[in-house]
Scaffold this motif. Structure first.
Motif, PDB file in Angstrom:
ATOM      1  N   LEU A 716     -13.216  81.913  48.455  1.00 41.90           N
ATOM      2  CA  LEU A 716     -11.721  82.089  48.437  1.00 41.90           C
ATOM      3  C   LEU A 716     -10.987  81.203  49.336  1.00 41.90           C
ATOM      4  O   LEU A 716      -9.941  80.815  48.479  1.00 41.90           O
ATOM      5  CB  LEU A 716     -11.436  83.373  48.505  1.00 41.90           C
ATOM      6  N   ARG A 717     -11.484  80.723  50.276  1.00 37.89           N
ATOM      7  CA  ARG A 717     -10.552  79.820  51.185  1.00 37.89           C
ATOM      8  C   ARG A 717     -10.601  78.719  50.238  1.00 37.89           C
ATOM      9  O   ARG A 717      -9.487  77.894  50.539  1.00 37.89           O
ATOM     10  CB  ARG A 717     -11.370  79.475  52.518  1.00 37.89           C
ATOM     11  N   ILE A 718     -11.810  78.158  49.782  1.00 35.77           N
ATOM     12  CA  ILE A 718     -11.635  76.967  49.163  1.00 35.77           C
ATOM     13  C   ILE A 718     -10.597  77.055  47.823  1.00 35.77           C
ATOM     14  O   ILE A 718      -9.783  75.856  47.613  1.00 35.77           O
ATOM     15  CB  ILE A 718     -13.106  76.339  48.556  1.00 35.77           C
ATOM     16  N   LEU A 719     -10.754  78.030  47.291  1.00 35.83           N
ATOM     17  CA  LEU A 719      -9.663  78.361  46.126  1.00 35.83           C
ATOM     18  C   LEU A 719      -8.383  78.048  46.641  1.00 35.83           C
ATOM     19  O   LEU A 719      -7.512  77.414  46.051  1.00 35.83           O
ATOM     20  CB  LEU A 719      -9.852  79.635  45.347  1.00 35.83           C
ATOM     21  N   GLY A 768     -12.958  87.529  40.223  1.00 30.77           N
ATOM     22  CA  GLY A 768     -12.993  87.018  38.929  1.00 30.77           C
ATOM     23  C   GLY A 768     -12.304  85.671  38.895  1.00 30.77           C
ATOM     24  O   GLY A 768     -12.765  84.973  37.773  1.00 30.77           O
ATOM     25  N   VAL A 769     -11.352  85.454  39.464  1.00 35.27           N
ATOM     26  CA  VAL A 769     -10.752  84.209  39.456  1.00 35.27           C
ATOM     27  C   VAL A 769     -11.641  83.282  39.804  1.00 35.27           C
ATOM     28  O   VAL A 769     -11.751  82.260  38.894  1.00 35.27           O
ATOM     29  CB  VAL A 769      -9.688  84.082  40.412  1.00 35.27           C
ATOM     30  N   TYR A 806      -3.987  75.507  38.608  1.00 36.39           N
ATOM     31  CA  TYR A 806      -5.507  74.978  38.913  1.00 36.39           C
ATOM     32  C   TYR A 806      -6.469  75.026  37.804  1.00 36.39           C
ATOM     33  O   TYR A 806      -7.041  73.957  37.676  1.00 36.39           O
ATOM     34  CB  TYR A 806      -5.958  75.721  40.333  1.00 36.39           C
ATOM     35  N   MET A 807      -6.303  76.337  37.462  1.00 34.26           N
ATOM     36  CA  MET A 807      -7.296  76.620  36.281  1.00 34.26           C
ATOM     37  C   MET A 807      -7.239  75.582  35.025  1.00 34.26           C
ATOM     38  O   MET A 807      -7.786  75.173  34.341  1.00 34.26           O
ATOM     39  CB  MET A 807      -7.202  78.109  35.896  1.00 34.26           C
TER      40      MET A 807
END
Length: 934
Positions: A716-719, A768-769, A806-807
């Motif tokens: 999550l941090r990387i996201l 999920g993201v 991003y996606m």
DNA sequence: TGATTCACG
DNA sequence: GACGTACGTGAATCAG
């Protein structure tokens, strides 16, 4: 022939200095026909040519030699193990060029001299002394300050770079003392490049001052009490030993044993055919022409290879056909010698080991194969058994035609450990581990499997058979054809040697060819850093971890096994009772028929094969209708725990070490994660209370503690960083509960009113993201209607619009390039992204997930690569990696030191290549077993 | 040998 | 508009 003496003039060229200067001065040129790096060779030849041109005049030398270093271990390492210890490793693309610089020197018809275990400087010193004593003049072509001590009495240096002579005055200028006192100054000042300690706080200026005042180092040290400055005085008194050692390190040795004399160095005219042949082989067009002109010869024509359309299209080297009949059966030391010699000459050798089994920790070495040139390979059988005449199973006698094991290992060890020879293997971790048990530590090495992984990850597997078929269009001899399969399978030591030669030598031949194809492609494909920084250095680290193993308590497992068996039997009886008949509870097919046909429970869905689905999610839904599905779920959990863990794990306890040794597959996962096999120690239960207890069997031995360190929310941090989500990044910087914060943001609930249920939903969305969210998937995970799930997702994207960008951007990149990348440049090929139909959906989500999961994987890899140095000196060992966690074993009492050191490596692992906008946080735990450590 | 199931991150 | 879907692994088991 002139006897060296008065009137003679000897030139000594510092070859290594030439090479490094050439390497750094030139861009990384490669030979057009095969992509071989030749930049340094090109520069080296140009410098030699310039040298020859510049020294043709009246002051031409009568004798000349180029001197090279050979071997990395010299008497200085015996004096001081830290000597040159902080010197950087030779760049990868330079290593294969080293032997070519020797060839170049010989092609120029200049004496090329090196002596194993001696630095070039000592050979230069020895030759200079001899020449001086004979009454001749000497010019050392080098600017190395370590050689300045030799200047004087007819010896001068020449800095070819600055085109400047260095005589006594030049040395005085540099060191402030006469040449004969240079070593005294160096001993005091030390040298950070060579890691000579010297006297702390004293540099060249101060050192010269002191030497000039006291006359010599010895005098200075004896009279150190007289020095006025208190700090300086104390240093010289305290560090006397260190300073004396430093002097020994910088003092050049004038008595190197040489098997030639000055007379052998007489200047010779170059032979046009030899030099032009070499230069055209290297494909140096302009230099070939220039030298041909100067020699009055015709320049040979160098075939024009078509310019490369794309870097990927680097032409494959031309190989002879693979012919198993052509390989050599090495029966004696004499047979082996030419292969070892050629390996030294070329600077590389492909190596493959054959063993009695696939488990490196529990198998024996049977033979070694080598290959230095495509098509020219050998097999050295070491422990093959002879075919028995009287019984079916063969005898235990050694077969004929084998060098005694220890004798062969003694011959191979210097080669396999020679820092100047690149060892090439396919899955080197295996060979590394096998040979480590025989006292051989292979270094340096390349690994074709990892090269393929770095370049072709996501395209295909990286096993040798796959690579051989894809890149050499050759199907290797199947191992099955030698060993058979099933019950009658034999071990490799029972294979007739003549057959083994064909198989084993072919493996080495194939490996060498793959290397010659892959190596020049790393750079154009921009994965050199990934390969050299993340894949290859991990090999010895993992080898150590695997060899260390982890202690598992058999009694604990055994006890659990019995308990599980009892409970299962009880459940099974209940299930049969509820079903009204006996059946195999472990058979999904039979279970489905009972549930949906016999009992007519709702929700029976048949899969592709026509069988009812009976997965946990289906059974959970059915549990409200009937008691039976719940019992089956319980039974299945116990069955899983028993068969996969409490039973199987016991089988994996090594007889010799009493510990469990997993094997990590570096190229196992496309994202850059490791995978773990035999046994898989990355899926030991933790989520259920019952399963978690299995971790109690993973224990620290007496006097030691297990320490677990894991990254908190790393993906999550990387996201947050990659998608650049300000609010998420801030939340991480503030150390907030990220799921609660997401929930608060999405559902407009103040943090203080947060309920566990709302937080749970937000957590599911956050995960999920990372996986490439879909309404369907979230709905299923949260067990809510699909429309509702879609509503959550819409709201999430509304609050964090950067995520959607991003996606979208990632998918667009994947579609354009058919690959995605991590922050560290790891390439994950995504050929499926071009697919149509449902497969496109898979590919899209995989493409979204890969950079995130892959970056996390890169980060922990970097931490692992750095870990051995970071915990060096601590009584601790790194044992296991579980994607975002590292498990250590440490002597009780040193836990805090270990945690401090390891944590700082892990938290700083992204740097300096990647600067994350969010902190990486590592949590630590410790205990007598793995359950407690978590 | 492939499909299914389930253990982990 | 329908289809089928969370990402990445490995091991044990059944059934053909």
């Amino acid at each position: 022939m002139t006897q060296f003496g008065k009137g003679c003039h000897l030139h000594l060229i510092d070859g290594s200095a030439f090479i490094f200067r050439a390497y750094h001065a030139l861009p990384p040129l490669t030979r057009k026909s095969d992509g071989m790096p030749i930049g340094a060779v090109s520069g080296f030849c140009n410098m030699l040519q310039k040298y020859v041109e510049d020294n043709a005049g009246p002051d031409a030398p009568t004798h000349v030699a180029v001197i090279f270093d050979k071997g990395s271990h010299t008497f200085r390492n015996d004096l001081y193990d830290q000597y040159k210890a902080n010197r950087e490793a030779m760049p990868e693309d330079l290593r294969p060029q080293i032997p070519l610089t020797r060839e170049a020197t010989i092609a120029f018809n200049i004496a090329c001299k090196e002596t194993e275990g001696y630095e070039a400087d000592d050979i230069i010193a020895t030759l200079a002394c001899q020449a001086r004593e004979a009454g001749g003049r000497v010019t050392i072509i080098s600017s190395d300050k370590d050689l300045m001590q030799l200047v004087g009495d007819g010896v001068e240096m020449f800095d070819a770079m600055k085109n400047r002579r260095i005589d006594r005055e030049g040395v005085m200028e540099k060191f402030g003392v006469a040449p004969d006192r240079v070593v005294d100054v160096q001993a005091l000042a030390g040298d950070s490049v060579d890691n000579v300690p010297g006297a702390p706080g004293i540099g060249i200026k101060t050192a010269a001052l002191l030497i000039n005042e006291y006359g010599s180092l010895e005098e200075l040290l004896d009279r150190a009490e007289e020095i006025k400055q208190p700090k300086r005085r104390q240093t010289l008194i305290d560090k006397r030993e260190q300073i004396e050692l430093s002097k020994k390190l910088v003092q050049l040795d004038c008595n190197t044993p040489l098997d030639y004399t000055l007379d052998d160095l007489e200047v010779r005219e170059p032979d046009p055919d030899t030099i032009l042949g070499f230069l055209s082989k290297m494909e140096f067009r302009s230099l070939t022409k220039r030298i041909a002109d100067s020699l009055g010869a015709d320049a040979p024509v160098i075939a024009e290879t078509a310019p490369q359309a794309a870097p990927e299209a680097a032409a494959a080297p031309e190989f002879p056909a693979i012919d198993p009949e052509s390989y050599t059966w090495v029966k004696t030391a004499e047979d082996l010698a030419p292969f070892i010699a050629e390996a030294h000459e070329r600077g590389w050798v492909a190596v493959d080991t054959e063993t009695t089994g696939l488990n490196e920790m529990a198998c024996d070495l049977v033979g070694v194969s080598l290959c230095t040139t495509a098509g020219k390979a050998c097999y050295i059988p070491l422990a093959h058994r002879s075919a028995a005449t009287d019984d079916l199973f063969g005898s235990d006698d050694l077969a004929e035609g084998q060098i005694p094991m220890q004798e062969a290992l003694d011959l191979l060890k210097p080669l396999l450990e020679d820092p100047a020879v690149m060892k090439i293997g396919q899955n080197m971790k295996y060979d590394l581990k096998v040979l480590a048990r025989y006292g051989i530590n292979i270094a340096p090495f390349d690994d074709t499997m990892l090269m393929s992984y770095a370049m072709h990850g996501g395209l295909h597997g990286h096993g040798m058979d796959t690579l051989s078929e894809r890149y050499l269009s050759h199907e290797p001899i199947p191992i099955k054809s030698l060993l058979g399969s099933g019950k009658s399978m034999i071990t490799f030591d029972r294979v007739p040697v003549a057959d083994a030669v064909k198989y084993a030598a072919e493996d080495a031949d194939i490996t060498l060819r793959l290397w010659q194809i892959f190596k020049p492609q790393l750079s154009p494909k921009k994965v050199t850093r990934v390969y050299e920084g993340l894949e290859r250095p991990l090999v010895p680290v993992l080898a150590q971890m695997e060899m260390a193993g982890v202690e598992v308590d058999r009694a604990t497992l055994s006890r659990m096994s019995s308990a599980f068996a009892q409970k299962m039997a009880a459940l099974e009886a209940e299930i049969h009772e509820l079903a009204g008949e006996t059946f195999n509870v472990g058979s999904p097919k039979q279970l489905g028929e009972i549930l949906f046909d016999k009992m007519s429970l709702p929700g029976g869905k048949k899969g592709k094969t026509g069988a009812y689905a009976t997965g946990a999610d289906v059974l959970e839904d059915l549990a409200t209708e009937h008691d039976l599905p719940g019992r089956v779920l319980d039974w299945r959990q116990l069955s899983k725990l028993k068969s996969t863990y409490t039973d199987a794990l016991q089988e994996h306890i090594n007889k010799d070490t009493g510990r469990v040794h997993t094997s990590y597959v570096i190229s196992g996962a496309v994202t850059g994660r490791l995978s773990s096999t035999d046994p898989n120690l990355q899926n030991i239960p933790i989520r259920s209370e019952e399963g978690r207890r299995i971790r109690e069997a993973f224990v620290a031995p007496e006097g030691k503690t297990l320490v677990a360190l894991d990254y908190s929310q790393i993906e999550l941090r990387i996201l947050a960083h990659m998608a650049d989500i300000g609010s998420l990044k801030q939340a991480f910087r503030d150390g907030q509960d990220i799921h609660a914060m997401t929930a608060s943001e999405m559902f407009n609930v103040p943090m203080e009113d947060m309920t566990p249920e709302i937080r749970r939903q937000a957590k599911a969305i956050n995960f999920g993201v990372i996986y490439g969210i879909s309404g369907f998937g979230l709905a299923r995970n949260l067990r809510i209607p699909r429309g509702e799930a879609q509503g959550f997702i819409d709201r999430y994207f509304e609050r964090f619009p950067g995520i959607r960008d991003y996606m979208d951007d990632t998918v667009a990149f994947a579609k354009e390039h058919l690959r995605v990348e991590t922050l560290f440049g790891r390439v994950i090929n995504t050929p499926e992204i071009a697919a149509k139909g449902p497969r496109a959906g898979f590919a899209k989500r995989a493409a979204i997930n890969a950079p995130i999961q892959g970056t996390a994987a890169d980060i922990i890899r970097r931490a692992m690569v750095r870990m051995p140095d970071a915990i060096d000196g601590l009584p601790a060992k790194m044992l296991l990696q579980v994607h975002d966690e590292l498990l250590f074993e440490v002597e009780t009492g040193a836990e805090d030191d270990l945690i401090k050191a390891a944590k700082s490596v892990m938290e700083g692992a992204a740097e300096p290549v990647v600067k994350l906008d969010v902190p990486l946080v590592v949590d630590a735990g410790m205990g007598r077993n793995w359950a407690e450590a978590h």
